[in-house]
Design a protein around this motif. Structure first.
Motif, PDB file in Angstrom:
ATOM      1  N   ILE A   1      60.119  28.625  38.067  1.00  7.20           N
ATOM      2  CA  ILE A   1      59.088  29.538  38.555  1.00  7.20           C
ATOM      3  C   ILE A   1      58.460  30.214  37.355  1.00  7.20           C
ATOM      4  CG2 ILE A   1      58.617  31.605  39.908  1.00  7.20           C
ATOM      5  CD1 ILE A   1      60.898  30.793  41.738  1.00  7.20           C
ATOM      6  N   ASN A   2      57.168  30.064  37.258  1.00 13.06           N
ATOM      7  CA  ASN A   2      56.397  30.712  36.201  1.00 13.06           C
ATOM      8  C   ASN A   2      55.119  31.273  36.842  1.00 13.06           C
ATOM      9  OD1 ASN A   2      55.637  31.603  33.692  1.00 13.06           O
ATOM     10  ND2 ASN A   2      54.721  29.657  33.105  1.00 13.06           N
ATOM     11  N   LEU A   3      55.332  32.189  37.792  1.00 12.38           N
ATOM     12  CA  LEU A   3      54.240  32.766  38.565  1.00 12.38           C
ATOM     13  C   LEU A   3      53.690  33.989  37.847  1.00 12.38           C
ATOM     14  CD1 LEU A   3      52.613  33.054  41.242  1.00 12.38           C
ATOM     15  CD2 LEU A   3      54.584  34.280  42.167  1.00 12.38           C
ATOM     16  N   LYS A   4      52.374  34.019  37.695  1.00  8.28           N
ATOM     17  CA  LYS A   4      51.711  35.176  37.081  1.00  8.28           C
ATOM     18  C   LYS A   4      50.895  35.871  38.155  1.00  8.28           C
ATOM     19  CE  LYS A   4      51.465  33.299  32.492  1.00  8.28           C
ATOM     20  NZ  LYS A   4      50.828  32.271  31.743  1.00  8.28           N
ATOM     21  N   LEU A   5      51.106  37.171  38.265  1.00 11.66           N
ATOM     22  CA  LEU A   5      50.359  37.973  39.224  1.00 11.66           C
ATOM     23  C   LEU A   5      49.522  39.003  38.483  1.00 11.66           C
ATOM     24  CD1 LEU A   5      53.182  38.764  41.825  1.00 11.66           C
ATOM     25  CD2 LEU A   5      51.489  36.916  41.919  1.00 11.66           C
ATOM     26  N   TYR A   6      48.272  39.086  38.859  1.00 14.55           N
ATOM     27  CA  TYR A   6      47.377  40.125  38.367  1.00 14.55           C
ATOM     28  C   TYR A   6      47.066  40.989  39.584  1.00 14.55           C
ATOM     29  CZ  TYR A   6      46.781  36.963  34.422  1.00 14.55           C
ATOM     30  OH  TYR A   6      47.009  36.144  33.336  1.00 14.55           O
TER      31      TYR A   6
ATOM     32  N   LYS B   1      37.989  38.109  32.923  1.00 13.13           N
ATOM     33  CA  LYS B   1      37.129  36.916  32.884  1.00 13.13           C
ATOM     34  C   LYS B   1      37.720  35.750  32.094  1.00 13.13           C
ATOM     35  CE  LYS B   1      34.211  38.004  28.952  1.00 13.13           C
ATOM     36  NZ  LYS B   1      32.878  38.257  28.466  1.00 13.13           N
ATOM     37  N   ASN B   2      38.539  36.011  31.090  1.00 12.08           N
ATOM     38  CA  ASN B   2      39.103  34.927  30.284  1.00 12.08           C
ATOM     39  C   ASN B   2      40.477  34.465  30.754  1.00 12.08           C
ATOM     40  OD1 ASN B   2      36.852  34.787  28.559  1.00 12.08           O
ATOM     41  ND2 ASN B   2      37.624  36.525  27.375  1.00 12.08           N
ATOM     42  N   GLU B   3      40.962  35.070  31.841  1.00 14.49           N
ATOM     43  CA  GLU B   3      42.253  34.651  32.403  1.00 14.49           C
ATOM     44  C   GLU B   3      42.015  33.482  33.352  1.00 14.49           C
ATOM     45  OE1 GLU B   3      45.092  35.889  31.396  1.00 14.49           O
ATOM     46  OE2 GLU B   3      44.288  37.597  30.288  1.00 14.49           O
ATOM     47  N   LYS B   4      42.945  32.552  33.351  1.00 14.02           N
ATOM     48  CA  LYS B   4      42.847  31.427  34.282  1.00 14.02           C
ATOM     49  C   LYS B   4      43.466  31.880  35.611  1.00 14.02           C
ATOM     50  CE  LYS B   4      44.623  26.800  35.146  1.00 14.02           C
ATOM     51  NZ  LYS B   4      45.353  27.157  36.359  1.00 14.02           N
ATOM     52  N   ILE B   5      42.624  32.099  36.600  1.00 10.41           N
ATOM     53  CA  ILE B   5      43.073  32.528  37.924  1.00 10.41           C
ATOM     54  C   ILE B   5      42.944  31.336  38.875  1.00 10.41           C
ATOM     55  CG2 ILE B   5      42.698  34.136  39.839  1.00 10.41           C
ATOM     56  CD1 ILE B   5      43.662  35.532  37.277  1.00 10.41           C
ATOM     57  N   ASP B   6      44.068  30.941  39.480  1.00 12.08           N
ATOM     58  CA  ASP B   6      44.071  29.791  40.382  1.00 12.08           C
ATOM     59  C   ASP B   6      43.678  30.157  41.807  1.00 12.08           C
ATOM     60  OD1 ASP B   6      45.162  27.803  38.478  1.00 12.08           O
ATOM     61  OD2 ASP B   6      46.926  29.103  38.524  1.00 12.08           O
ATOM     62  N   LEU B   7      43.954  31.410  42.189  1.00 13.02           N
ATOM     63  CA  LEU B   7      43.755  31.823  43.568  1.00 13.02           C
ATOM     64  C   LEU B   7      43.641  33.345  43.609  1.00 13.02           C
ATOM     65  CD1 LEU B   7      43.904  31.039  46.661  1.00 13.02           C
ATOM     66  CD2 LEU B   7      46.373  31.417  46.467  1.00 13.02           C
ATOM     67  N   ILE B   8      42.847  33.842  44.543  1.00 14.37           N
ATOM     68  CA  ILE B   8      42.783  35.288  44.784  1.00 14.37           C
ATOM     69  C   ILE B   8      43.290  35.540  46.194  1.00 14.37           C
ATOM     70  CG2 ILE B   8      41.304  37.328  44.996  1.00 14.37           C
ATOM     71  CD1 ILE B   8      39.362  35.974  43.019  1.00 14.37           C
ATOM     72  N   ILE B   9      44.192  36.503  46.311  1.00 12.25           N
ATOM     73  CA  ILE B   9      44.665  36.924  47.631  1.00 12.25           C
ATOM     74  C   ILE B   9      44.258  38.376  47.790  1.00 12.25           C
ATOM     75  CG2 ILE B   9      46.621  37.161  49.195  1.00 12.25           C
ATOM     76  CD1 ILE B   9      48.010  34.951  47.570  1.00 12.25           C
TER      77      ILE B   9
ATOM     78  N   LEU C   1      45.423  36.423  41.435  1.00  7.92           N
ATOM     79  CA  LEU C   1      44.882  37.776  41.434  1.00  7.92           C
ATOM     80  C   LEU C   1      45.063  38.343  42.837  1.00  7.92           C
ATOM     81  CD1 LEU C   1      43.203  40.074  40.091  1.00  7.92           C
ATOM     82  CD2 LEU C   1      41.165  38.909  40.969  1.00  7.92           C
ATOM     83  N   ILE C   2      45.670  39.526  42.924  1.00  3.74           N
ATOM     84  CA  ILE C   2      45.889  40.198  44.200  1.00  3.74           C
ATOM     85  C   ILE C   2      45.005  41.443  44.219  1.00  3.74           C
ATOM     86  CG2 ILE C   2      47.590  41.378  45.660  1.00  3.74           C
ATOM     87  CD1 ILE C   2      49.722  39.585  44.241  1.00  3.74           C
ATOM     88  N   VAL C   3      44.132  41.537  45.213  1.00  2.40           N
ATOM     89  CA  VAL C   3      43.251  42.694  45.361  1.00  2.40           C
ATOM     90  C   VAL C   3      43.760  43.492  46.556  1.00  2.40           C
ATOM     91  CG1 VAL C   3      40.882  43.502  45.606  1.00  2.40           C
ATOM     92  CG2 VAL C   3      41.335  41.309  44.457  1.00  2.40           C
ATOM     93  N   THR C   4      44.236  44.703  46.294  1.00  2.00           N
ATOM     94  CA  THR C   4      44.951  45.436  47.330  1.00  2.00           C
ATOM     95  C   THR C   4      44.751  46.945  47.200  1.00  2.00           C
ATOM     96  OG1 THR C   4      47.092  45.527  48.481  1.00  2.00           O
ATOM     97  CG2 THR C   4      47.156  45.415  46.063  1.00  2.00           C
TER      98      THR C   4
END
Length: 190
Positions: free
Chosen positions: A11-16, A55-63, A150-153
């Protein structure tokens, strides 16, 4: 003959994790809860600034939480048109009768008590919030073990993510964690 294999999943999960942009309710220092109020002019600028930071981060998905203020923030931040999923588990606290009350009226030891399902008669307790966040994060580890998300909460969900990932149970310590509007916190889960 039966063979058994042990699979060590890496597991190498990155959360923003980003809290929504400022609302008039934030300015007035009231409990925001699950209302339909959107972000204000400053909130829109905060979201633009967050977009520049990420902007320079590689984001695979936004939740994103499905409330208006998070959707507005997400739309501004999502300059690369990344896929967005809405998840009710990261909705803000269901504060019911405490909505729009002054934050200073709260007893934070009660509000962030990790053992309470309900507080102030009918408001969602922090135990319930932690259970939602735990379910959400455990699913992220299974579905997206090597992705950047990326998590917007909301404020209390940011506190719950912080508390859960750092195994913090103390209400005072949880209450002292403060993630500002559109501030981005990065977590790596290995």
């Amino acid at each position: 003959m039966l063979y058994s294999y042990i699979v060590n999943e890496v597991i190498n999960l990155k959360l923003y994790v980003v809290r929504h942009g400022q609302t008039i309710i934030n300015v007035k220092k009231l409990i925001n809860a699950r209302n339909i109020i959107g972000i204000n002019k400053k909130g829109k600028q905060e979201a633009e600034n967050a977009a520049k930071q990420i902007k320079n981060e590689k984001i695979d998905l936004i939740i994103c939480s499905p409330l208006r203020r998070t959707k507005q923030t997400c739309k501004i931040i999502n300059k690369n048109k990344t896929k967005v999923i809405y998840d009710k588990r990261i909705l803000e606290r269901n504060s019911r009768s405490m909505q729009f009350q002054l934050i200073e009226k709260l007893d934070f030891n009660q509000w962030y008590d990790t053992n309470k399902e309900k507080v102030y008669k009918n408001s969602e307790g922090f135990k319930s919030i932690l259970e939602r966040v735990k379910s959400f994060l455990e699913e992220m580890k299974i579905k997206y073990p090597d992705k950047s998300i990326l998590i917007v909460t909301h404020g209390d969900i940011c506190k719950a993510i912080y508390a859960y990932l750092n195994n913090i149970k103390d209400a005072k310590e949880i209450s002292l964690f403060n993630q500002k509007n559109c501030e981005i916190k990065k977590y790596e889960i290995n």
